[in-house]
Design a protein around this motif. Structure first.
Motif, mmCIF file in Angstrom:
data_model
loop_
_atom_site.group_PDB
_atom_site.id
_atom_site.type_symbol
_atom_site.label_atom_id
_atom_site.label_comp_id
_atom_site.label_asym_id
_atom_site.label_seq_id
_atom_site.Cartn_x
_atom_site.Cartn_y
_atom_site.Cartn_z
ATOM 1 N N GLY A 104 -21.766 22.452 -13.587
ATOM 2 C CA GLY A 104 -21.990 22.757 -12.187
ATOM 3 C C GLY A 104 -23.443 23.154 -11.959
ATOM 4 O O GLY A 104 -24.173 23.504 -12.884
ATOM 5 N N GLN A 115 -24.368 26.483 -13.420
ATOM 6 C CA GLN A 115 -23.831 26.819 -14.740
ATOM 7 C C GLN A 115 -24.833 26.636 -15.879
ATOM 8 O O GLN A 115 -25.583 25.667 -15.913
ATOM 9 C CB GLN A 115 -22.603 25.953 -15.040
ATOM 10 N N VAL A 136 -8.428 18.191 -20.386
ATOM 11 C CA VAL A 136 -9.316 19.338 -20.202
ATOM 12 C C VAL A 136 -9.515 19.562 -18.703
ATOM 13 O O VAL A 136 -9.959 18.652 -18.003
ATOM 14 C CB VAL A 136 -10.672 19.118 -20.901
ATOM 15 N N TYR A 158 -11.579 21.588 -16.068
ATOM 16 C CA TYR A 158 -12.886 22.259 -16.114
ATOM 17 C C TYR A 158 -13.334 22.654 -14.709
ATOM 18 O O TYR A 158 -13.318 21.824 -13.786
ATOM 19 C CB TYR A 158 -13.917 21.312 -16.734
ATOM 20 N N VAL A 159 -13.755 23.896 -14.568
ATOM 21 C CA VAL A 159 -14.202 24.414 -13.272
ATOM 22 C C VAL A 159 -15.731 24.556 -13.294
ATOM 23 O O VAL A 159 -16.267 25.348 -14.074
ATOM 24 C CB VAL A 159 -13.540 25.778 -12.983
ATOM 25 N N PRO A 160 -16.439 23.789 -12.452
ATOM 26 C CA PRO A 160 -17.915 23.780 -12.502
ATOM 27 C C PRO A 160 -18.558 24.871 -11.656
ATOM 28 O O PRO A 160 -19.639 24.654 -11.113
ATOM 29 C CB PRO A 160 -18.251 22.377 -11.975
ATOM 30 N N HIS A 161 -17.896 26.010 -11.528
ATOM 31 C CA HIS A 161 -18.400 27.114 -10.713
ATOM 32 C C HIS A 161 -18.623 28.339 -11.594
ATOM 33 O O HIS A 161 -18.118 28.393 -12.713
ATOM 34 C CB HIS A 161 -17.407 27.447 -9.600
ATOM 35 N N SER A 186 -13.979 28.923 -18.209
ATOM 36 C CA SER A 186 -14.300 27.796 -17.326
ATOM 37 C C SER A 186 -13.425 26.576 -17.579
ATOM 38 O O SER A 186 -13.496 25.611 -16.816
ATOM 39 C CB SER A 186 -15.771 27.414 -17.496
ATOM 40 N N SER A 187 -12.627 26.583 -18.629
ATOM 41 C CA SER A 187 -11.767 25.424 -18.879
ATOM 42 C C SER A 187 -10.500 25.831 -19.610
ATOM 43 O O SER A 187 -10.449 26.879 -20.262
ATOM 44 C CB SER A 187 -12.502 24.357 -19.700
ATOM 45 N N VAL A 188 -9.480 25.007 -19.474
ATOM 46 C CA VAL A 188 -8.295 25.080 -20.325
ATOM 47 C C VAL A 188 -8.061 23.691 -20.906
ATOM 48 O O VAL A 188 -8.383 22.677 -20.273
ATOM 49 C CB VAL A 188 -7.030 25.568 -19.582
ATOM 50 N N SER A 189 -7.514 23.669 -22.108
ATOM 51 C CA SER A 189 -7.165 22.410 -22.760
ATOM 52 C C SER A 189 -5.650 22.358 -22.899
ATOM 53 O O SER A 189 -5.037 23.310 -23.394
ATOM 54 C CB SER A 189 -7.807 22.334 -24.153
ATOM 55 N N TYR A 204 -12.598 19.586 -12.325
ATOM 56 C CA TYR A 204 -12.636 18.304 -13.027
ATOM 57 C C TYR A 204 -11.457 18.218 -13.988
ATOM 58 O O TYR A 204 -11.136 19.194 -14.685
ATOM 59 C CB TYR A 204 -13.911 18.167 -13.858
ATOM 60 N N LYS A 232 -10.342 15.910 -17.173
ATOM 61 C CA LYS A 232 -10.818 14.914 -18.126
ATOM 62 C C LYS A 232 -9.725 14.617 -19.138
ATOM 63 O O LYS A 232 -9.158 15.551 -19.729
ATOM 64 C CB LYS A 232 -12.045 15.458 -18.853
#
Lengths: 140, 140, 140
Positions: free
Chosen positions: A115, A118, C45, C47-50, C101-104, C134, C136
């Motif tokens: 981002g 980020q 995945v 994903y949060v771009p914040h 910011s992410s989980v898999s 996002y 992925k």
């Protein structure tokens, strides 16, 4: 990382930290690994093989943000406490688990898909010292 | 996991916990999955399909380290509090999110690429009971 | 996501949040991305771009669980404090790093391999606003 090394070899970055607790921006180092690899699309896993350091993603623009994060973690997990572990760094171990040992970042068009605000930060909680950071790329 | 099962089948480990809150080392179990798979290079995702348990990576040498982590989490998120959820395990749900539901570990040369002191811990926060842990391998 | 887009294109979901702090269930949105992709086995995945929002996995059945998580984070990281960052949202940045910011999530048989009670939650900590997420997918 020369072009003839396949994507599957993890790259080990060495990062020197300068304080006991310090969130160090490593975004350009990670971006360089992606660019050197030639990978256009996939996943980038940034992994810290230590137990008193971690890695996180947060704002890279105003350095006060990570200073506030360092201070908030210090309040949540005081350095002094009724800890059993005798090395005096139990707070560092706890903070490492709170931040985590890895972050996963998407790779698109040959670059990290971060981002706008980020950045990737090595979280040093028991420095200063030299730390390793593995960068692993997976195509897909 | 027999050699003729492809890499893409996740392996489900069953882990018996013995206390309400207990960080249980599962490193050898995860390493065995990697070895049995024959995977030489890639990524190992350890995933916990529960909402009152998590997974973390921390020091495996001195058991006081994870005891301190258990105690620090108990201080951060007390068992008793003004919780709305009526099952009496809201603290466990909060701790599960603080630790996270998965860890990603690099695989290199047919083994987990852990740091010298690192181990993988199932984080039981509402036991004792039997827990499932998925291990997923991705080549690359 | 039409069937002719390869797995490697991340899908960007737009999620509207309605409060300053709000854990918003996005499980069906993520499941739809998996189904539309046709991927049968691999990794998802999210994903949060914040930097003032994150993502976590927790109980999706009783909404009191995430209400308790929101309240527990508010107690751990108060909105008002001796923060340096002048935008008044330092608490949101700290909470974002605590959640991640992410989980898999594993993908098996064409669906997310979630536990019975698990859901995926966008963690809004500085809303209300529109957020990107996002998704992925990696085969394997």
């Amino acid at each position: 990382m020369p072009a003839d090394i396949p994507f599957n070899a993890p790259v080990c970055l060495e990062v020197r930290t300068s304080r006991r607790v310090e969130l160090t921006a490593i975004t350009p180092l990670v971006q360089q690994v992606v660019k050197d690899s030639g990978l256009t699309s996939g996943l980038c896993v940034v992994y810290v093989p230590h137990t008193t350091a971690g890695v996180t993603i947060n704002e890279n623009a105003d350095p006060d943000v990570v200073a506030d994060l360092e201070a908030a973690l210090a309040q949540l997990v005081p350095r002094e406490g009724e800890y059993r572990h005798l090395e005096g760094n139990s707070d560092a171990h706890v903070k490492a688990s709170l931040m985590g040992s890895s972050v996963s970042i998407l790779v698109q068009d040959g670059d990290l898909l971060l981002g706008r605000w980020q950045g990737v930060f090595l979280c040093e909680f028991d420095g200063p010292r030299s730390r390793s950071v593995y960068v692993k790329l997976l195509g897909g």
